[in-house]
Scaffold this motif. Sequence first.
Motif, PDB file in Angstrom:
ATOM      1  N   UNK A   1       0.823  -1.217   0.000  1.00  0.00           N
ATOM      2  CA  UNK A   1       0.000   0.000   0.000  1.00  0.00           C
ATOM      3  C   UNK A   1       0.854   1.263   0.000  1.00  0.00           C
ATOM      4  N   UNK A   2       1.986   1.216   0.701  1.00  0.00           N
ATOM      5  CA  UNK A   2       2.837   2.413   0.760  1.00  0.00           C
ATOM      6  C   UNK A   2       3.471   2.717  -0.603  1.00  0.00           C
ATOM      7  N   UNK A   3       3.863   1.676  -1.326  1.00  0.00           N
ATOM      8  CA  UNK A   3       4.417   1.926  -2.659  1.00  0.00           C
ATOM      9  C   UNK A   3       3.332   2.459  -3.590  1.00  0.00           C
ATOM     10  N   UNK A   4       2.120   1.928  -3.477  1.00  0.00           N
ATOM     11  CA  UNK A   4       0.999   2.418  -4.288  1.00  0.00           C
ATOM     12  C   UNK A   4       0.729   3.887  -3.976  1.00  0.00           C
ATOM     13  N   UNK A   5       0.802   4.247  -2.705  1.00  0.00           N
ATOM     14  CA  UNK A   5       0.580   5.645  -2.310  1.00  0.00           C
ATOM     15  C   UNK A   5       1.667   6.540  -2.878  1.00  0.00           C
ATOM     16  N   UNK A   6       2.915   6.030  -2.847  1.00  0.00           N
ATOM     17  CA  UNK A   6       4.022   6.808  -3.422  1.00  0.00           C
ATOM     18  C   UNK A   6       3.813   7.008  -4.924  1.00  0.00           C
ATOM     19  N   UNK A   7       3.428   5.943  -5.624  1.00  0.00           N
ATOM     20  CA  UNK A   7       3.181   6.051  -7.066  1.00  0.00           C
ATOM     21  C   UNK A   7       2.065   7.062  -7.349  1.00  0.00           C
ATOM     22  N   UNK A   8       1.033   7.057  -6.505  1.00  0.00           N
ATOM     23  CA  UNK A   8      -0.057   8.022  -6.667  1.00  0.00           C
ATOM     24  C   UNK A   8       0.434   9.453  -6.471  1.00  0.00           C
ATOM     25  N   UNK A   9       1.361   9.648  -5.534  1.00  0.00           N
ATOM     26  CA  UNK A   9       1.919  10.979  -5.299  1.00  0.00           C
ATOM     27  C   UNK A   9       2.655  11.477  -6.538  1.00  0.00           C
ATOM     28  N   UNK A  10       3.469  10.606  -7.132  1.00  0.00           N
ATOM     29  CA  UNK A  10       4.205  10.976  -8.349  1.00  0.00           C
ATOM     30  C   UNK A  10       3.228  11.298  -9.478  1.00  0.00           C
ATOM     31  N   UNK A  11       2.196  10.471  -9.619  1.00  0.00           N
ATOM     32  CA  UNK A  11       1.189  10.716 -10.656  1.00  0.00           C
ATOM     33  C   UNK A  11       0.500  12.053 -10.447  1.00  0.00           C
ATOM     34  N   UNK A  12       0.229  12.401  -9.198  1.00  0.00           N
ATOM     35  CA  UNK A  12      -0.428  13.673  -8.889  1.00  0.00           C
ATOM     36  C   UNK A  12       0.456  14.848  -9.291  1.00  0.00           C
ATOM     37  N   UNK A  13       1.773  14.717  -9.103  1.00  0.00           N
ATOM     38  CA  UNK A  13       2.694  15.789  -9.511  1.00  0.00           C
ATOM     39  C   UNK A  13       2.651  15.958 -11.027  1.00  0.00           C
TER      40      UNK A  13
ATOM     41  N   UNK B   1       0.176  15.069 -13.016  1.00  0.00           N
ATOM     42  CA  UNK B   1      -1.146  15.568 -13.389  1.00  0.00           C
ATOM     43  C   UNK B   1      -1.247  17.086 -13.180  1.00  0.00           C
ATOM     44  N   UNK B   2      -0.630  17.586 -12.110  1.00  0.00           N
ATOM     45  CA  UNK B   2      -0.655  19.027 -11.848  1.00  0.00           C
ATOM     46  C   UNK B   2       0.115  19.774 -12.931  1.00  0.00           C
ATOM     47  N   UNK B   3       1.275  19.211 -13.320  1.00  0.00           N
ATOM     48  CA  UNK B   3       2.045  19.826 -14.419  1.00  0.00           C
ATOM     49  C   UNK B   3       1.249  19.784 -15.722  1.00  0.00           C
ATOM     50  N   UNK B   4       0.634  18.662 -15.981  1.00  0.00           N
ATOM     51  CA  UNK B   4      -0.175  18.510 -17.198  1.00  0.00           C
ATOM     52  C   UNK B   4      -1.290  19.541 -17.230  1.00  0.00           C
ATOM     53  N   UNK B   5      -1.995  19.702 -16.117  1.00  0.00           N
ATOM     54  CA  UNK B   5      -3.106  20.655 -16.066  1.00  0.00           C
ATOM     55  C   UNK B   5      -2.615  22.083 -16.262  1.00  0.00           C
ATOM     56  N   UNK B   6      -1.395  22.366 -15.760  1.00  0.00           N
ATOM     57  CA  UNK B   6      -0.860  23.721 -15.859  1.00  0.00           C
ATOM     58  C   UNK B   6      -0.457  24.087 -17.279  1.00  0.00           C
ATOM     59  N   UNK B   7      -0.165  23.084 -18.116  1.00  0.00           N
ATOM     60  CA  UNK B   7       0.400  23.392 -19.439  1.00  0.00           C
ATOM     61  C   UNK B   7      -0.421  22.882 -20.620  1.00  0.00           C
ATOM     62  N   UNK B   8      -1.487  22.154 -20.371  1.00  0.00           N
ATOM     63  CA  UNK B   8      -2.213  21.585 -21.505  1.00  0.00           C
ATOM     64  C   UNK B   8      -2.811  22.680 -22.385  1.00  0.00           C
TER      65      UNK B   8
ATOM     66  N   UNK C   1      11.111  23.712 -17.703  1.00  0.00           N
ATOM     67  CA  UNK C   1      11.569  24.274 -16.431  1.00  0.00           C
ATOM     68  C   UNK C   1      10.552  24.008 -15.325  1.00  0.00           C
ATOM     69  N   UNK C   2       9.277  24.113 -15.657  1.00  0.00           N
ATOM     70  CA  UNK C   2       8.257  23.864 -14.640  1.00  0.00           C
ATOM     71  C   UNK C   2       8.220  22.380 -14.267  1.00  0.00           C
ATOM     72  N   UNK C   3       8.413  21.508 -15.251  1.00  0.00           N
ATOM     73  CA  UNK C   3       8.456  20.073 -14.959  1.00  0.00           C
ATOM     74  C   UNK C   3       9.594  19.770 -13.987  1.00  0.00           C
ATOM     75  N   UNK C   4      10.746  20.359 -14.235  1.00  0.00           N
ATOM     76  CA  UNK C   4      11.899  20.137 -13.354  1.00  0.00           C
ATOM     77  C   UNK C   4      11.617  20.636 -11.942  1.00  0.00           C
ATOM     78  N   UNK C   5      11.078  21.837 -11.826  1.00  0.00           N
ATOM     79  CA  UNK C   5      10.827  22.406 -10.503  1.00  0.00           C
ATOM     80  C   UNK C   5       9.800  21.593  -9.724  1.00  0.00           C
ATOM     81  N   UNK C   6       8.805  21.073 -10.411  1.00  0.00           N
ATOM     82  CA  UNK C   6       7.776  20.273  -9.718  1.00  0.00           C
ATOM     83  C   UNK C   6       8.327  18.937  -9.237  1.00  0.00           C
ATOM     84  N   UNK C   7       9.272  18.355  -9.984  1.00  0.00           N
ATOM     85  CA  UNK C   7       9.773  17.037  -9.604  1.00  0.00           C
ATOM     86  C   UNK C   7      11.014  17.082  -8.723  1.00  0.00           C
ATOM     87  N   UNK C   8      11.634  18.241  -8.593  1.00  0.00           N
ATOM     88  CA  UNK C   8      12.820  18.328  -7.721  1.00  0.00           C
ATOM     89  C   UNK C   8      12.523  17.877  -6.289  1.00  0.00           C
TER      90      UNK C   8
END
Length: 817
Positions: free
Chosen positions: A511-523, A525-532, A553-560
Motif C-alpha cells: 500500500x505504501x508503494x501504491x501511495x508513493x506512485x499516486x503521489x508521483x502521478x499527482x505531480x 497531473x498538476x504539471x499537465x493541467x498547468x500546461x495543456x 523548467x516547470x516540470x523540473x521544478x515540480x519534480x525536484x
Amino acid sequence: MAVKKSEIYSSLWASCDALRGGMDASQYKDYVLVLLFVKYVSDKYSGDPDGLIEIPEGGSFVDMVALRGNKDIGEKINIIIANLAEANDLKGVIDVADFNDPEKLGTGKEMVDRLSNLVAIFNRPELDFRKNRADGDDILGDAYEYLMRHFATESGKSKGQFYTPSEVSRIMAKVIGIGAARSADQTIYDPTCGSGSLLLKAHDEAPYDLTIYGQEKDVATRALAKMNMVLHDCPTAEIWKGNTLSSPHFLNADGSLKTFDYVVANPPFSDKAWSTGVFDEGKTNLTARFTVEGERPPEKNGDFAYLLHVIASLKSTGKGAVILPHGVLFRGNAESTLRRWIIKRGYIKGIIGLPANLFYGTGIPACIVVLDKEHAQARTGIFMIDASKGFVKDGNKNRLRSQDIHKIVDAFTKQAQIDKYSRMVPLAEIEKNDFNLNIPRYIDASEPEDLQDIEAHLKGGIPVRDVDALEDFWQVMPAVRHDLFAPGDRPGYVTPKVEAAEVKPAILNHAEFAAYADTVTAVFDAWRAAHIDRLRGVAIGDKPKDLIHVTSEDLLERFKPVPLIDGYDVYQHLMTYWSDVMQDDVYILVQDGWKAGRVIRELVKNPEGKFTETPDITLGRRKLKAELIPPALIVDRFFAAEKAALEALEAKAEEAARAIEELDEEHGGEDGLLADAKTEKGKLTAKSIKDRIKDIRHDRDAAEEIAMLKQALRLIEAEAAAAKAVKEAQAALDEATVRHYAKLTEDQVKALIVEDKWLARVQGDVAAEVDRVSQALAGRVKLLTERYAAPLLVLEDRAQALGAKVAGHLKRMGFAA
C-alpha cells in the motif's frame, strides 16, 4: 508544408555525402558551409535594397542552379562567389574554397556531376530559407551548428578544434552571468574564437545585442566564423585573423590590451608553440603581460599564457570562462607560481570539472575556469563542481545531456553544496594544499564500496547497516521495511521475511508503494493541467524554444522535491523527446498551424530511387507518411472496435500457425507421417500435401498417413484463410484511417497531438521512473537476501551431505576408498 528540422539536417548532411571521397571533413566543410552561406543570403536578401548583404547580379545561388551540367561549373561557381564577396567586403571569407580544384573534386564529368549534385541538394524545398524560419528561433543557425558538430567529429584529432561543443558553450554563457547584461553597449570577446560557436552561444544568452569581438589565427576557420556571424544575424561582429598571443588585434592607443565585459575562450590545449613571436625584441608589452613574479608559462605549454591573456582582457568588473586541461589546476614549477598569483587576487570564482572525451581534437578531461574580477577582492573561496560523471555516449565522443547542463548551472549559480558533486572550498583550505586546485582533493565523488560482512557469511542474517543504507526508501515507505525484515537472532542483524524471488512483488503490491506512485502521478497531473492549454494553444508565429523552456523548467521544478526520483532525470525525458520528435512537431505547427495534423502525404523516391522516410501506411503501391499524427493514434481513438476485430483475426491466424508447427514437430520427423509431404526445403505446403495424397490415395496401407495429411491440409487452409482475412481487415482499417485524417476537427487534432502523443509519452516516462524506484529497492534487497542466505555452517552441512551422497554412488560403482 513546413519542413522539419530533422529533414533540413539530413539534406545538409547529404551534401557532405556528395563530396566524400575526394577530401576529408576538415576540407569539404569549407565547400558545404560556403554553399550554405550563399543559399541563405540569396534567399533572405535577394531583391531587398535595404538588406545587410547585397546580392549582386551574377552573385546569387540562383546563378549556381543555372550551371548544373555545365562543363565549366567549377570555374563559374568561383566567379559567382567572387562577385558576392566583392560586393560585401567578404574577400578572404567566402572565397577560401576552390570549386575548380581537380584534386579534390575530380576532373571532367566527375567534377561536373559532383558539383551539379551538390547544388541540387541545396536547391531542395526543405532548404528554402525564405519560408523555413520560425520567428525568434534560429533554424539556420541550428543547422549550421549541426554541421559543425559533425565536421568536428569527422575531422579527427588534429583538425577538430575549430568547434566547441554547444553544450559546453551554453554552460559557459550561463555561469559568467551574461544573462544579467545591462545594455547593448557591453562587449563580449573570444581570443581564440575558432568557428565562432562559443561566442554566439554566449551572445545568444544575453538579453541585449552585445558587441562581438573575436580573433582566430587559422584563415579558413576565421572565414567560418565570419560566415557563422552572418548566418546568426550578427553581421557586425568583428572577427580578425592573427595570433592572439603574439599579435593581438584589439589594443588601446598605448599598446595595452583592450578590455571587455565578458570573455569566453577554448584555447588549444597545452599549445607547444604559444611563445613564438611573443618574446621577440621590441615586444616588451607582451613580455610583461606573460611574466608574473619573475615566472612565465612553460615555453612548451601555453595553458597559462591563454589564461593570463583572458584575465588581462577583462574589465575591472569583467567576467569570463576558459576551457583548460586539468593540468592547470595542479602542475608545479612556474605554473604553481602563476596559479598562486591568480588565486591570491581572487580572480577565480569557480572551477567545473567536465567529463573526459567531450572535446574534438582530444580525449583528455578538461575544466571550465570561471573568472570574476568584479568581486575578486571580497572572494573567500572557490566554488568547485565535479561533473565528470554526467554524460552520455554519442558515437566515439561523450556528450553532456540537457540534465547535465542544467544541474551544473543550477549548482553554480545557486552555489549549492551537493554531496559528491559540488562545494564552496575556502581559500584557507586551498592555501593549506599549497594552492593545488585538483578537484578530487576537495570533492570525493567516488562511489561507496559495497562491503561484505564476514560475520553474516559465517552466522547468517543481513547486516542492519546495509538495510539502514536504504534510508531514503524507508523515509517514504517505512512499513515496507517492517514487512521485508524481522529482527535477527543477534544485535546488528535482521532476518528477511520474504524470499528473494518474491521481493519485487511484495514491494509493488504494498500500500505504501501504491501511495508513493499516486503521489508521483499527482505531480505529473498538476504539471499537465498547468500546461495543456499552452500546448493546445500553439499558434502560427509562436516561438518553439520559448514553449519548451517554460514547460520543461516547470516540470523540473515540480519534480525536484519528489523523493526517490531525480527531477533532472524527468526533465531529461522531456528534453530527449523534444529533440527526437516534439521539436519537429512544434516547428510545423508554428508555421502551418493545426491543419498540418490532417496531412498524410504520399512519399516520393529520391533520385537514388529510395524513400528517405519510413512509410506509416502502404495502400497498394502508395507509400504514405503522416505529417504529425501517427496512424496508430487515429486507430486507437476512432477505430477501437475495428482494431479489436483485427487483433482477434490475427490471434486466430497465429493459433492456426502454432497448430501447424505442433503437428509438424510431432509428425514431420524423418519417420513421421508427414515426412514425405514436405518440399525440398523441408516445408509443408497445401500443394505438397495434395500431391502426396494424390500419390498414395490407392495405397491400402496409407490410411493413417492420409488422415494425418488431411488434418494438416485443413490447418494450412485455415491459416491461409485467416491470413487473408487479416490482410483484408488491415487494408480496410488502413483505408478508413487514411480517409479519417481529412475529417478531423481542429479540437480532435489537438487532442491527438497534445494528449495522445505528447503528454502520453511524458506520462509513460514518468511511470518508468516510478518503476525504476521499485527496481532499485527490490534489486538491492534481493541481492542482500541472496548474499547472506546460506551461512558457512549451512554450506558446510550441504557440502558434507553432497560428499556423503557422492561417496555412496562411488561405493555402489565399486570405487570405495
